[in-house]
Design a protein around this motif. Structure first.
Motif, mmCIF file in Angstrom:
data_model
loop_
_atom_site.group_PDB
_atom_site.id
_atom_site.type_symbol
_atom_site.label_atom_id
_atom_site.label_comp_id
_atom_site.label_asym_id
_atom_site.label_seq_id
_atom_site.Cartn_x
_atom_site.Cartn_y
_atom_site.Cartn_z
ATOM 1 N N THR A 95 -50.087 12.021 24.636
ATOM 2 C CA THR A 95 -50.475 12.072 23.235
ATOM 3 C C THR A 95 -51.279 10.810 22.940
ATOM 4 O O THR A 95 -51.207 9.815 23.672
ATOM 5 C CB THR A 95 -49.249 12.113 22.303
ATOM 6 O OG1 THR A 95 -48.524 10.903 22.427
ATOM 7 C CG2 THR A 95 -48.378 13.329 22.589
ATOM 8 N N SER A 146 -51.291 7.705 13.400
ATOM 9 C CA SER A 146 -49.926 8.133 13.120
ATOM 10 C C SER A 146 -49.779 9.581 13.581
ATOM 11 O O SER A 146 -50.736 10.183 14.058
ATOM 12 C CB SER A 146 -49.638 8.035 11.614
ATOM 13 O OG SER A 146 -50.441 8.975 10.916
ATOM 14 N N THR A 147 -48.601 10.116 13.397
ATOM 15 C CA THR A 147 -48.406 11.517 13.761
ATOM 16 C C THR A 147 -49.288 12.424 12.911
ATOM 17 O O THR A 147 -49.696 13.481 13.356
ATOM 18 C CB THR A 147 -46.934 11.942 13.591
ATOM 19 O OG1 THR A 147 -46.530 11.702 12.249
ATOM 20 C CG2 THR A 147 -46.035 11.180 14.557
ATOM 21 N N ARG A 148 -49.625 12.007 11.704
ATOM 22 C CA ARG A 148 -50.479 12.810 10.821
ATOM 23 C C ARG A 148 -51.963 12.575 11.083
ATOM 24 O O ARG A 148 -52.786 13.369 10.666
ATOM 25 C CB ARG A 148 -50.158 12.499 9.373
ATOM 26 C CG ARG A 148 -48.738 12.896 8.996
ATOM 27 C CD ARG A 148 -48.517 12.629 7.538
ATOM 28 N NE ARG A 148 -49.350 13.521 6.760
ATOM 29 C CZ ARG A 148 -48.895 14.415 5.904
ATOM 30 N NH1 ARG A 148 -47.611 14.524 5.731
ATOM 31 N NH2 ARG A 148 -49.717 15.177 5.232
ATOM 32 N N LEU A 152 -50.296 12.983 17.630
ATOM 33 C CA LEU A 152 -49.579 13.882 18.545
ATOM 34 C C LEU A 152 -50.507 14.768 19.367
ATOM 35 O O LEU A 152 -50.045 15.548 20.195
ATOM 36 C CB LEU A 152 -48.582 14.747 17.762
ATOM 37 C CG LEU A 152 -47.474 13.959 17.048
ATOM 38 C CD1 LEU A 152 -46.559 14.902 16.291
ATOM 39 C CD2 LEU A 152 -46.699 13.098 18.033
#
Length: 163
Positions: A95, A146-148, A152
């Motif tokens: 990721t 970030s994940t947003r 990911l």
């Protein structure tokens, strides 16, 4: 093309980003490949498209919008714009967050600016160290990774950029 040679990579960071590229296109969202070239090289979206057409005229017809770009063409266009592009090995499709934190050899990715291809998308990543990075692409201008913000997504290609 001398007019596209950058003085400093991201010299206009914070002032010029996705919003400026969209304004150049009359409010139309730019495509990620030409947007990354424009932001990295400090040139207009139109010049970024011209760079792509110059390196691969058989793939990018002058009368058509450039929607899909290829890694090799991105690297060639950035090189033509005067940037040094050093590809890094990517194993196991990590990721984007894991790549920043673990790098390509187990240590955190060194500070600097990177061209990254995640599944179906190009972006520029400015790594500040200690796992902190910001994302620049056709929609985001300096968003903290970030994940947003694509964190990911799986990385398929990465290259360090230097002006």
């Amino acid at each position: 093309m001398n007019e596209t040679r950058p003085r400093i990579l991201f010299e206009e960071a914070g002032r010029r980003g996705a919003e400026a590229l969209m304004a150049e296109r009359g409010g139309i969202l730019p495509w990620c490949g030409p947007a990354c070239i424009a932001l990295a090289a400090g040139c207009s979206y139109a010049i970024a498209c011209a760079l792509l057409r110059g390196v691969a005229p058989e793939r990018y017809a002058p009368e058509r919008e450039i929607a899909t770009t290829y890694w090799r063409d991105m690297v060639a266009a950035l090189t033509e714009a005067g940037l040094s592009v050093a590809a890094l090995p990517v194993e196991g499709r990590p990721t984007l967050l894991r790549l920043v934190r673990n790098g390509v050899e187990g240590d955190a990715l060194p500070t600097g600016t990177y061209l990254v291809r995640i599944t179906g998308h190009f972006l520029l990543l400015r790594v500040h160290g200690f796992g902190l990075a910001e994302v620049h692409d056709n929609r985001l201008s300096g968003a903290v990774l970030s994940t947003r913000a694509h964190g990911l997504c799986r990385v398929t290609h990465v290259a360090r950029l230097e002006g």
